[in-house]
Design an enzyme around this catalytic site. Structure first.
Site, PDB file in Angstrom:
ATOM      1  N   SER A 251       0.853  -1.189   0.000  1.00 45.88           N
ATOM      2  CA  SER A 251       0.000   0.000   0.000  1.00 45.88           C
ATOM      3  C   SER A 251       0.887   1.235   0.000  1.00 45.88           C
ATOM      4  O   SER A 251       2.062   1.157   0.379  1.00 45.88           O
ATOM      5  CB  SER A 251      -0.856  -0.001   1.275  1.00 45.88           C
TER       6      SER A 251
ATOM      7  N   TYR B 201      -3.150  -0.053  10.159  1.00 42.96           N
ATOM      8  CA  TYR B 201      -3.032  -0.422   8.739  1.00 42.96           C
ATOM      9  C   TYR B 201      -1.641  -0.074   8.215  1.00 42.96           C
ATOM     10  O   TYR B 201      -0.984  -0.899   7.569  1.00 42.96           O
ATOM     11  CB  TYR B 201      -4.103   0.321   7.947  1.00 42.96           C
TER      12      TYR B 201
HETATM   13  P1  NAP Z   1     -11.936  -5.213  -0.121  1.00 41.90           P
HETATM   14  O1  NAP Z   1     -12.693  -4.671  -1.266  1.00 41.90           O
HETATM   15  O2  NAP Z   1     -12.351  -4.880   1.278  1.00 41.90           O
HETATM   16  O3  NAP Z   1     -11.828  -6.834  -0.273  1.00 41.90           O
HETATM   17  C1  NAP Z   1     -11.201  -7.545   0.742  1.00 41.90           C
HETATM   18  C2  NAP Z   1     -11.240  -9.009   0.376  1.00 41.90           C
HETATM   19  O4  NAP Z   1     -10.519  -9.734   1.370  1.00 41.90           O
HETATM   20  C3  NAP Z   1     -12.636  -9.589   0.347  1.00 41.90           C
HETATM   21  O5  NAP Z   1     -12.689 -10.619  -0.615  1.00 41.90           O
HETATM   22  C4  NAP Z   1     -12.771 -10.192   1.745  1.00 41.90           C
HETATM   23  O6  NAP Z   1     -13.752 -11.209   1.726  1.00 41.90           O
HETATM   24  C5  NAP Z   1     -11.363 -10.734   1.947  1.00 41.90           C
HETATM   25  N1  NAP Z   1     -10.946 -10.907   3.354  1.00 41.90           N
HETATM   26  C6  NAP Z   1     -10.907  -9.967   4.332  1.00 41.90           C
HETATM   27  N2  NAP Z   1     -10.446 -10.512   5.467  1.00 41.90           N
HETATM   28  C7  NAP Z   1     -10.184 -11.825   5.211  1.00 41.90           C
HETATM   29  C8  NAP Z   1      -9.693 -12.912   5.980  1.00 41.90           C
HETATM   30  N3  NAP Z   1      -9.386 -12.770   7.282  1.00 41.90           N
HETATM   31  N4  NAP Z   1      -9.546 -14.110   5.397  1.00 41.90           N
HETATM   32  C9  NAP Z   1      -9.857 -14.282   4.093  1.00 41.90           C
HETATM   33  N5  NAP Z   1     -10.342 -13.289   3.290  1.00 41.90           N
HETATM   34  C10 NAP Z   1     -10.492 -12.076   3.867  1.00 41.90           C
HETATM   35  O7  NAP Z   1     -10.414  -4.749  -0.231  1.00 41.90           O
HETATM   36  P2  NAP Z   1      -9.597  -4.206  -1.497  1.00 41.90           P
HETATM   37  O8  NAP Z   1      -9.744  -2.746  -1.598  1.00 41.90           O
HETATM   38  O9  NAP Z   1      -9.897  -5.069  -2.679  1.00 41.90           O
HETATM   39  O10 NAP Z   1      -8.107  -4.482  -0.983  1.00 41.90           O
HETATM   40  C11 NAP Z   1      -7.470  -5.715  -1.219  1.00 41.90           C
HETATM   41  C12 NAP Z   1      -6.061  -5.576  -0.707  1.00 41.90           C
HETATM   42  O11 NAP Z   1      -5.446  -4.425  -1.305  1.00 41.90           O
HETATM   43  C13 NAP Z   1      -5.981  -5.342   0.801  1.00 41.90           C
HETATM   44  O12 NAP Z   1      -4.825  -5.967   1.317  1.00 41.90           O
HETATM   45  C14 NAP Z   1      -5.818  -3.816   0.905  1.00 41.90           C
HETATM   46  O13 NAP Z   1      -5.160  -3.441   2.101  1.00 41.90           O
HETATM   47  C15 NAP Z   1      -4.968  -3.551  -0.286  1.00 41.90           C
HETATM   48  N6  NAP Z   1      -5.004  -2.182  -0.812  1.00 41.90           N
HETATM   49  C16 NAP Z   1      -6.187  -1.611  -1.159  1.00 41.90           C
HETATM   50  C17 NAP Z   1      -6.153  -0.326  -1.709  1.00 41.90           C
HETATM   51  C18 NAP Z   1      -7.410   0.403  -2.125  1.00 41.90           C
HETATM   52  O14 NAP Z   1      -7.311   1.634  -2.369  1.00 41.90           O
HETATM   53  N7  NAP Z   1      -8.548  -0.246  -2.238  1.00 41.90           N
HETATM   54  C19 NAP Z   1      -4.942   0.335  -1.890  1.00 41.90           C
HETATM   55  C20 NAP Z   1      -3.769  -0.294  -1.474  1.00 41.90           C
HETATM   56  C21 NAP Z   1      -3.815  -1.567  -0.949  1.00 41.90           C
HETATM   57  P3  NAP Z   1     -14.467 -11.687   3.102  1.00 41.90           P
HETATM   58  O15 NAP Z   1     -14.831 -10.433   3.860  1.00 41.90           O
HETATM   59  O16 NAP Z   1     -15.664 -12.502   2.653  1.00 41.90           O
HETATM   60  O17 NAP Z   1     -13.472 -12.521   3.843  1.00 41.90           O
HETATM   61  C1  GCO Z   2      -7.038   5.102   3.526  1.00 43.89           C
HETATM   62  C2  GCO Z   2      -7.138   4.162   2.351  1.00 43.89           C
HETATM   63  C3  GCO Z   2      -5.760   3.705   1.946  1.00 43.89           C
HETATM   64  C4  GCO Z   2      -5.870   2.782   0.764  1.00 43.89           C
HETATM   65  C5  GCO Z   2      -4.556   2.300   0.319  1.00 43.89           C
HETATM   66  C6  GCO Z   2      -3.670   3.384  -0.175  1.00 43.89           C
HETATM   67  O1  GCO Z   2      -7.918   5.049   4.401  1.00 43.89           O
HETATM   68  O2  GCO Z   2      -6.080   5.870   3.529  1.00 43.89           O
HETATM   69  O3  GCO Z   2      -7.978   3.056   2.653  1.00 43.89           O
HETATM   70  O4  GCO Z   2      -5.145   3.070   3.006  1.00 43.89           O
HETATM   71  O5  GCO Z   2      -6.645   1.682   1.090  1.00 43.89           O
HETATM   72  O6  GCO Z   2      -3.942   1.488   1.252  1.00 43.89           O
HETATM   73  O7  GCO Z   2      -2.564   2.794  -0.819  1.00 43.89           O
END
Ligand code: NAP
Ligand code: GCO
Length: 269
Positions: free
Chosen positions: A150, A163
């Site tokens: 992230s 986080y």
């Molecule tokens: P999301 O939309 O909240 O999806 C999260 C996924 O993880 C869902 O499929 C959820 O399904 C599953 N999950 C959560 N806890 C779990 C557990 N304990 N065991 C198994 N599955 C679990 O999140 P996202 O935005 O796609 O993010 C995915 C990854 O990218 C995360 O690591 C997040 O930190 C990272 N990320 C996101 C962003 C962003 O801007 N969106 C940016 C940087 C990094 P269930 O709830 O059914 O388990």
């Molecule tokens: C926040 C956001 C970010 C993104 C991502 C950025 O609350 O600042 O959720 O943390 O998820 O991780 O790279």
């Protein structure tokens, strides 16, 4: 040209993408399936799993199987891995530690339990699942582990202490897996999404009562040279690169896919 493009093929490979019932994980798993991989994914909720399986089929990904598994539970992870290897008849070649949550709470108001839950899912789980798949990768002298880091692997901001701590740790776990297992031709890299439009960030983008944009939405657009939020599709190419032979000499890196936000001081007022 054909030979070079073949380096991006995942034909014959088995990928496990954790937390891929929707969001970033779903997009990465779909991309891998379209690139020729067999794909396993997991999540905690049956409803989400069933919905995802229908979506994968609708999106033309045929060889995808879903498993209910909480990645923080070492026994569930080991049992799920056994099922995956039995169902597909081969060991995992590519692991994407994607499952993750966020809790946006000011540190002084956050309970230790909340802090631990975020660390457990966003960091410890990557250790647990990586530890489970590594022995087979070591045996066959090849493997790919991709940790979804992230911008918070590099930066802090208000309310995301747990986080950011987890994602910072995940960057160092990435470097350590590289250091410890690179000699087995195993590459472990991070993929660092910027701000991506998924359910996880929906609260940061929801319209205000007067119909105006969320202040954080406007803030991020002003801070991003691309002047937009990322989409999950923006991550597919970089994720494919890190999973393929095209990145066999890339190890211990974090590839940021952020529209330039980490390089930019922000639009002048
Ligand atoms: P999301 O939309 O909240 O999806 C999260 C996924 O993880 C869902 O499929 C959820 O399904 C599953 N999950 C959560 N806890 C779990 C557990 N304990 N065991 C198994 N599955 C679990 O999140 P996202 O935005 O796609 O993010 C995915 C990854 O990218 C995360 O690591 C997040 O930190 C990272 N990320 C996101 C962003 C962003 O801007 N969106 C940016 C940087 C990094 P269930 O709830 O059914 O388990
Ligand atoms: C926040 C956001 C970010 C993104 C991502 C950025 O609350 O600042 O959720 O943390 O998820 O991780 O790279």
């Amino acid at each position: 040209m054909g030979d070079y493009l073949n380096k991006f093929s995942l034909k014959g490979k088995l990928a496990w993408v954790t937390g891929a019932s929707y969001g970033i994980g779903y997009a990465i798993a779909l991309c891998y399936a379209k690139a020729g991989a067999k794909v396993a994914f997991n999540c905690r909720h049956k409803e989400g799993l069933d919905k995802a399986l229908a979506e994968y089929a609708k999106d033309g990904a045929s060889d995808v199987r879903g498993y209910i598994c909480d990645v923080t539970d070492e026994k569930q992870v080991k049992d799920t891995l056994s099922c995956i290897e039995k169902d597909f008849g081969q060991s995992v070649d590519i692991l994407v530690n994607n499952a993750g949550i966020i809790k946006r709470i000011p540190m002084t108001e956050m309970s230790a339990e909340d802090f631990r839950q975020v660390i457990d899912i966003d960091l410890t789980a990557a250790f647990i699942v990586s530890k489970a798949v590594l022995p087979a990768m070591m045996e066959k002298k090849r493997g790919k582990i991709i940790n979804i880091c992230s911008m918070m692997s590099e930066l802090g901001r208000e309310t995301v202490s747990a986080y950011a701590s987890a994602k910072g740790g995940l960057k160092m776990l990435t470097r350590n897996i590289c250091s410890e297992y690179g000699k087995y031709n195993i590459q472990c890299n991070g993929l660092g999404p910027g701000y991506i439009a998924t359910p996880q960030t929906a609260p940061l983008r929801e319209r205000q009562k007067d119909g105006s944009r969320h202040p954080f939405d406007s803030f991020i657009v002003a801070k991003t040279p691309a002047e937009r939020w990322g989409t999950t599709e923006d991550l597919q190419g970089p994720a494919l690169f890190l999973a393929s032979e095209a990145s066999d000499f890339v190890n211990g890196q974090v590839l940021y896919v952020d529209g330039g936000i980490l390089a930019y001081i922000g639009r002048q007022p």
